[in-house]
Enzyme design. Structure first.
Site, short mmCIF file in Angstrom:
data_model
loop_
_atom_site.label_atom_id
_atom_site.label_comp_id
_atom_site.label_asym_id
_atom_site.label_seq_id
_atom_site.Cartn_x
_atom_site.Cartn_y
_atom_site.Cartn_z
N ASP A 119 -34.32 -3.22 28.99
CA ASP A 119 -34.07 -2.11 28.10
C ASP A 119 -33.76 -2.72 26.73
OD1 ASP A 119 -33.32 0.44 27.21
OD2 ASP A 119 -31.24 -0.06 27.56
N ARG B 292 -40.81 4.52 23.61
CA ARG B 292 -40.77 5.96 23.84
C ARG B 292 -41.00 6.28 25.31
NH1 ARG B 292 -38.39 9.23 20.98
NH2 ARG B 292 -38.53 8.94 18.76
#
Lengths: 347, 1199
Positions: free
Chosen positions: B429, B844
């Site tokens: 992440d 995204r």
């Protein structure tokens, strides 16, 4: 003063509490996996010296073992075939199960001086004392104490005779070896001491001195030897020896001890009663007279094996020395770090 | 006024209609075609708001708000965990043999078989229970959080989350989490807007604006809800976070509901005092829970392979049993007239010659029980113990303890430790993981001059490497962990700018001072930030939608342009007057805010200053800004471009600042047009607005550029570089914008300027025009085609370049395209492309997509994946990956709760993988191999002995020797190996990262190695058995003429086995601490003790072993001589093998051991050389970046 003490102790308590509340792992060599350790790697020195040490220990040990084995004098006489009269040899099983006299004479010659004690063994071959059915077919509690006379559940089918428990029960006892040997030298009887042939612990703790044979060999089939019902089991050493089941299908069991020396050239007459049926399963029977050394009976294998392995190690020490010399390597030479070139090919 | 505000000191901005700030946002959701489907299948949910007692509401029977994450409940624990236990084949097998051992079939006593099994099962169940209890406590905490719920009479009462039901009206206050999915009714703001932080859902840190329906916006006080009734029809629970379709019926009128009104569970209310909402979805129906998959029970690759080995062992057991049964059957059949001493005529079925085939079948079972020692019963429990201890070491590692947050590493599930040593791909992440989620203004370029001496994390890392590598090497250990954040003299958050030329008002003396003034004024004015003034200290803090906006305003303030007040139409700034040199307060009238969005990539404000001059201030991305400059505004373009490239390469986020003056007439035209566009209701309203704004945002005059550092966590570039050197691929999956993601890619050295970027997105004009028509199928079809085409093109590029090092590729894909790329028919091509690229960045991406990508890599590649993340949006990914690592950061605990291992900082991953991972992998794999080795050695002697008992299944050893072998005499050394062994120390693990490849390529647990160990076991058994047998046959065994019985052969063989397996261990390990000495020599000693003590027990208990050692074995020399000989001879072949291997064919770790042994590691120069040589050509990380730089220098020199 006292308040001072109190406050100071409270203060220290506070700070230690703060330290406790921190989740910081405590440092120790153990938790950080930094314990002092020796990290041996197989350097040429280690390898060569290991081989040398092994060979230095093994070769003398081999020599000693071999000598010990050579010292032992052993006379082996196979009699299972010869002790059947020639006419009966076509059907040995019938003969052995028949009522004909089984007496048989054998003559042994002593080829080397034998110092006492000389052990007398019988050796059976192809006899599976280690068969699971056989091994389990005994009642240890019954052997130990008269109280447990009725614990015979493991002994089937030799558990009872006409509803009464057999003591000692089970297949092992039932199939007790019953050939007998009478030895004489130059026509004088040679005493065979049958005491002290069993392990002490068996006599003292496994076979009760208040347990007497009962109903033994009274079943439909008679197996091997009978026992004197007046002698307690702890004194029936033949039985005790027999009941320690052998590990392998070829085994010797102590029959007795001769407690006089035998001289070179002595001839020994053996009168034996060939009662035991090994014929139905084509097992051999042998009579063995043997002295012992510190290593036990005669077996060259251990000595030879020691010598062989010692020799191999010596050879390996040489080979490695040569290898290290012929293929010297600057240790840690990065060109040996072959994974540079070939990251995928882990060797 | 001050008196008024003592209660709420920070409420100066309260009366602003915030929705006015957002000129372009479509706050009025339009009726879409979806709404027509309400009531149909999939859209059948009916909610009666505020009347939970009504009979209609009861009938619908929606789930309550209780959320359970535990694996077991009290009632299901026993059956379910037992089931789990016996699902392991080995355990089931032992259960069966355990049950069979009560029958006469058993070759040994039942107790000796059942005790170890009970121990093993019990230990594992206790562990399960403890782990589940921890989860339970977490559940209780969440379910008992409190929220204010409407009682029905206009008052609100605090209730637990779990008691919420659908239709309740709740009041959520600032900084609280939403307890369920709510429909926003009203907020503390008049226009019913609220700010929501969805960090836990999608990882995005910027606040989102939600707005309630106009009809309900007036319900701003508790008592308003007395008698309030509404009726909501909406879609059924689903996992889509970004869609919501529903209608609200209020007083007979219908109003459409869209995602704009939906507040999701686990997101947080920010910057808003309170909101009222109606509960729509509860508990497991909420979108966030629908998004989470069940916590999978993960198993490591080694464990999976171990199962295969166990099947192999089963096969061997069956084979051996079959051979045995066959021979047993044949001999039994012939017994009738032969082995009379067995009484074959009167036999039980198990030995009956007349029914030999049946006996053989029964025997098969017996044999299968006897040979069960092939399968190590204690394997699983030993591994569990070892892993728990390994986890403790991980938890205790002081180098993975984060001082600032007081957080040590925490291995939450212990069964994946060894998997840490085999990671092939890391999926990371971004926000909160790679970055700290704080923006710092660090550099700027004004009028062609670069200012700012701040140093970024990357530059520091590169500097360290470029500077003398030798120095770096020699004190590597100190540097490695002591590089806490360098102390900053000022601690203004978001500001890390040092430059004496323009700080402290010095800028006035700079050339182009006027430009500098305009530059900072622009920063102070052009934004949507709201200031908050602390009444006591007069200090101003800012609340911004995104942290980089805050960073600009802070920078402006620190440099003397203090923005301190905002009203609906004005912005007040304190600034230094260039002429008078005094601080003056200036008021700017804000006429329009032209908002930022991802297509425009810029934002502007139109203001009127005190002189009545109209100014358009604009900041935006370089690619859109440069083309909008006027001819005379390009004075500094060249230099600025250079600077921007430089900044971007250093991983900074850049924005270009420019302005223009507008004249009245022009503004008038624009103003008319924009209000016209805004009031239009047609579908192309937004493009209309864009057209209008595009017309005014042109002919700009360049001022300069800013560079903001999305601050990386400490040591991230270093860590990534090490991991890259270790051959681990790193993918970044983020919910953030593409630009941000790319910037971070640069910052982490995952991207370089000379890398070819393959960007896959759907920002093509065709797709856009299709989107306007709104035909879903057509859009999907065209999008998919476009994505496929881009992927194929990418692959072609990849192929064309031939995959050379210098042509490293980077794949960047956005969420929309990813949705199509993950379709079943495309995903394999996509994976091939992705694997071919050095770096992959997915931006995204939704949580589900993250999980899907992870699954794709995991299953498509067959390699081990590690996912690392910190937010609830990463949960799916963490659970999907082979290993999920949670960052125990400041935000939420969801990621940590669903992770397998939690660490406090990304950089600890280096130590976690390279050191602990490598060790654990090595330990576990060696341990498993060794386990099978020792059990084969033991079990095969049993089989060989059987051959001499006509396979009647007589065990060679005493019952308790058999069952205690695995527990007492051989297990502790293995456990010690599993816990403590180190091939090379931590220092060398880090120094030679390539060592890690041993795990990735699985060389230590390849079939070759496993079979090698098994072979070792077989030949050891053969040597031991035959040497013992021949030595002991059949002559007297001691000098008292006693011959060996079963117990003596068994005892001697067993002694040899105990010695051999323990010494084999001593030969195999490379790290001898005191513990190893104790357990190895101790185990041997324990055997002698055991046989002595056991032999002294009454003969009834010890049976055959009674006094065997004291009376028979120990006093006879031949026992010792045989033991010595057998043990040495058995180990000799292995010793020769390992001597040759170590010397002539060393493995990676062997080579490093040689280096250490030779002491050449103390020679820094030499070591560096070796290290350099050991580094594979890496394509990412700053090592690669340095390489690339060197190459380009060389190239330019040669030209």
């Amino acid at each position: 003063m006292s308040s001072n003490m109190a406050s100071s102790s409270a203060g220290s308590g506070d700070s230690s509490a703060a330290r406790k509340n921190s989740k910081r792992p405590k440092y120790s060599k153990f938790t950080q996996q930094e314990l002092p350790a020796c990290k041996p790697i197989l350097t040429p020195g280690w390898v060569i010296s290991t081989f040398l040490i092994v060979s230095v220990i093994f070769i003398p040990l081999g020599v000693i073992s071999l000598f010990a084995s050579q010292d032992v004098v052993e006379i082996v006489d196979r009699y299972d075939n010869d002790c059947i009269p020639a006419p009966a040899r076509t059907n040995k099983v019938a003969f052995i199960q028949g009522a004909a006299p089984k007496s048989c004479n054998r003559t042994l010659t002593v080829t080397k001086r034998m110092k006492q004690p000389i052990y007398v063994y019988y050796q059976l071959e192809n006899f599976y004392q280690n068969h699971r059915r056989y091994v389990k077919s005994r009642s240890d509690s019954q052997l130990r104490s008269p109280k447990f006379e009725n614990q015979i559940s493991a002994c089937k089918p030799e558990d009872d005779a006409g509803g009464k428990p057999i003591v000692p029960c089970g297949l092992i006892a039932w199939s007790l070896f019953n050939d007998t040997y009478t030895l004489s030298r130059n026509n004088t009887p040679l005493a065979v001491n049958k005491k002290g042939i069993a392990w002490k612990s068996d006599k003292e703790h496994k076979f009760g001195n208040k347990v007497f044979p009962k109903n033994f060999q009274k079943g439909n089939l008679t197996g091997g030897a009978t026992l004197n019902p007046d002698i307690p089991l702890s004194e029936q050493e033949d039985l005790i020896v027999w009941m320690r089941t052998a590990a392998l299908p070829t085994f010797r069991k102590l029959y007795g001890k001769i407690e006089t020396d035998l001289e070179n050239g002595d001839t020994i007459q053996v009168t034996l009663q060939n009662n035991y049926n090994t014929y139905s399963f084509s097992g051999k029977k042998k009579l063995v007279l043997s002295t012992t050394s510190w290593l036990g009976g005669k077996n060259d294998f251990l000595g030879i094996a020691y010598l062989t392995v010692g020799g191999i190690c010596f050879f390996l020490a040489l080979a490695f020395t040569i290898m290290y010399l012929v293929k010297p390597r600057r240790l840690g030479d990065p060109s040996y770090l072959s994974w540079n070139r070939n990251p995928g090919g882990g060797r | 006024m001050a008196g008024n505000e003592t209660k709420r000191p920070r409420r100066r901005r309260r009366r602003i209609h915030l929705s006015k700030l957002y000129t372009l946002t479509c706050t009025q959701s339009c009726f879409k075609q979806d709404h027509s489907r309400i009531g149909g299948p999939g859209y059948s949910r009916v909610v009666f708001c505020n009347e939970p007692d009504s009979p209609d509401a009861d009938s619908s029977n929606y789930s309550d708000n209780y959320v359970r994450t535990t694996k077991y409940t009290l009632t299901t624990f026993l059956p379910k965990s037992l089931f789990e236990q016996f699902r392991r084949v080995a355990n089931f097998y032992f259960l069966v043999t355990g049950i069979l051992s009560f029958t006469p079939l058993a070759p040994y006593t039942a107790s000796s078989a059942i005790v170890p099994l009970l121990f093993v099962i019990g230990a594992t169940m206790v562990k399960e229970a403890v782990e589940d209890w921890r989860r339970k406590k977490q559940d209780i905490e969440v379910n008992n959080r409190r929220v204010k719920v409407h009682k029905g009479d206009g008052s609100f009462d605090s209730k637990e989350w779990k008691t919420l039901s659908v239709g309740d009206i709740v009041k959520v206050e600032k900084n609280e989490f939403f307890p369920a999915d709510l429909v926003l009714l009203s907020s503390s703001y008049e226009d019913a807007i609220c700010y929501v932080e969805t960090m836990n859902l999608d990882g995005e840190t910027n606040l989102k604006v939600k707005q309630g329906l106009e009809v309900t916006s007036s319900l701003r006080e508790d008592f308003n809800f007395k008698g309030f009734e509404a009726f909501v029809k909406c879609e059924d629970p689903n996992a889509n976070l970004y869609s919501f379709v529903g209608t609200m019926e209020l007083k007979g009128a219908k109003y459409p509901l869209s995602p704009q009104q939906l507040l999701l569970r686990d997101s947080k209310l920010r910057n808003t005092d309170f909101i009222f909402g109606a509960v729509i979805f509860t508990g497991h129906d909420t979108k966030v829970i629908q998004n989470s998959t069940d916590p999978p029970s993960k198993r490591s690759m080694i464990e999976k392979k171990m199962d295969k080995i166990i099947y192999l062992m089963f096969f061997m057991v069956v084979l051996m049993s079959f051979i045995g049964s066959f021979i047993f059957g044949v001999t039994t059949r012939d017994d009738l007239m032969r082995r009379w001493y067995l009484r074959p005529d009167s036999s039980s079925i198990f030995f009956d010659p007349k029914r030999a085939h049946v006996a053989a079948i029964y025997h098969f079972l017996t044999a299968a029980m006897l040979y069960s020692y092939f399968i190590p019963i204690s394997l699983y429990v030993s591994i569990e113990i070892v892993k728990v201890l390994q986890s403790i070491f991980i938890n205790q590692d002081i180098h993975m303890y984060y001082q600032e947050a007081d957080k040590p590493a925490r291995a939450r599930t212990s069964n994946l430790n060894e998997e840490l040593g085999q990671v092939d791909t890391i999926l990371s992440d971004k926000t909160g993981t790679l970055t700290c989620n704080s923006m710092e203004f660090i550099k700027c370029s004004v009028a062609g001059t670069a200012y700012g001496r701040g140093v970024t994390e990357v530059e520091m890392a590169m500097g360290r490497r470029k500077g003398s590598p030798l120095v770096f090497e020699s004190n590597e250990d100190d540097v490695e962990y002591s590089k806490e954040p360098f102390v900053e003299e000022s601690t203004v958050k978001g500001f890390n700018f040092r430059d004496e030329r323009i700080m402290n008002g010095n800028w006035v003396t700079e050339p182009h001072a006027d430009v500098i003034q305009k530059f900072f004024r622009l920063l102070a004015v052009c934004h949507t930030v709201i200031p908050e003034v602390d009444e006591e200290t007069e200090k101003i803090s800012y609340e911004a939608e995104s942290p980089d906006e805050a960073a600009f305003v802070i920078a402006a303030r620190e440099l003397g342009f203090e923005f301190y007040n905002r009203t609906q139409t004005t912005i007040s700034v304190r600034e230094l007057d260039l002429v008078s040199g005094k601080r003056v307060e200036r008021l700017y009238k804000v006429l329009n805010v032209l908002e930022f969005n991802s297509t425009r990539k810029r934002m502007s404000v139109i203001v009127e200053d005190e002189d009545g001059k109209l100014l358009l201030l604009c900041k935006g991305a370089d690619n859109v800004m440069f083309e909008r400059l006027s001819k005379n505004g390009r004075e500094f373009e060249e230099e600025t471009r250079d600077h921007v490239n430089e900044y971007a390469d250093a991983g900074l986020r850049t924005l270009i600042l420019a302005y223009r003056e507008l004249d009245e007439k022009e503004y008038k035209v624009f103003s008319e047009r924009i209000s016209e566009a805004k009031s239009s209701v047609s579908a192309d309203r937004e493009s209309l607005i864009e057209q209008v704004t595009g017309k005014v945002e042109k002919d700009l005059i360049l001022l300069g550029a800013t560079a903001v550092e999305d601050k990386l966590q400490n040591g991230v570039p270093d860590c990534i570089d090490k991991l890259a050197q270790a051959g681990i691929k790193i993918w970044v999956l983020t919910g953030d914008k593409m630009e941000t993601a790319i910037n971070i890619g640069f910052a982490c050295s995952l991207l370089r300027q000379d890398m070819k970027q393959i960007i896959i997105n759907l920002e093509t004009p065709e797709i856009h025009s299709l989107e306007k028509t709104g035909e879903k199928d057509a859009i999907a079809k065209a999008s998919k085609e476009s994505v496929l085409l881009q992927i194929i093109n990418g692959k072609a590029q990849l192929k064309y370049s031939g995959g050379g090092n210098s042509n490293a590729f980077a794949l960047i894909i956005d969420g929309k395209s990813l949705a199509y790329a993950l379709d079943d028919d495309v995903k394999h091509i996509f994976l091939e492309l992705a694997v071919g690229c050095a770096s992959v960045i997915c931006c995204r991406s939704s949580p589900k997509q993250k999980a899907l990508v992870t699954r794709l890599v995991k299953s498509g590649n067959g390699k081990t994946t590690l996912a690392i993340g910190d937010g609830a949006n990463d949960v799916g990914m963490l659970q999907e990956a082979d290993i999920g690592v949670g960052i125990s950061g400041v935000e939420g605990m969801q990621a940590v709760m669903s992770s397998d291992i939690a660490i406090a900082q990304f950089r600890y991953l280096e130590r976690l993988l390279l050191v602990h991972g490598h060790w654990c992998y090595r330990r576990i794999s060696t341990m498993v191999c060794y386990f099978f080795y020792k059990n084969i050695t033991f079990g095969f002697t049993l089989f060989l002995y059987e051959a001499y008992t006509t396979f009647s299944a007589t065990p060679a050893y005493n019952d308790w020797f058999l069952s205690l072998y695995n527990v007492c005499f051989s297990s502790l050394p293995v456990i010690a190996l599993g816990v403590f062994d180190q091939d090379v120390s931590a220092r060398y693990c880090l120094k030679f990262p390539l060592l890690y490849q041993e795990g990735v390529q699985n060389v230590l647990f390849s079939w070759r190695r496993i079979l090698g160990w098994m072979f070792n076991g077989f030949y050891s058994a053969v040597i031991i058995f035959f040497l013992c047998k021949t030595s002991l046959e059949p002559q007297a065994f001691n000098h008292q003429g006693k011959t060996p019985g079963r117990e003596i052969l068994g005892g001697t063989m067993y002694t040899c086995i105990v010695w051999v397996v323990n010494l084999q261990m001593a030969l195999a390990i490379s790290y001898f601490t005191l513990i190893q000495h104790i357990v190895i020599w101790g185990s041997i000693l324990v055997w002698y003790l055991f046989i002595t003590v056991y032999g002294e027990l009454p003969a009834m208990i010890s049976t055959g072993a009674y006094r065997v050692f004291v009376e028979a074995l120990a006093p006879s020399l031949s026992y010792w001589v045989i033991t010595l000989f057998v043990v040495v001879s058995t180990l000799l072949p292995y010793f020769v093998y390992s001597a040759v291997q170590m010397r002539f064919f060393p493995m990676y770790h062997g080579m490093i051991q040689w280096l250490r042994y030779e002491g050449q590691c103390n020679d820094p120069e030499y070591c560096d050389m070796v290290r350099q040589r050991s580094i594979r050509p890496t394509t990412v990380g700053f090592t690669a970046r340095l390489e690339a730089k060197r190459r380009s220098v060389r190239r330019s020199e040669s030209i």
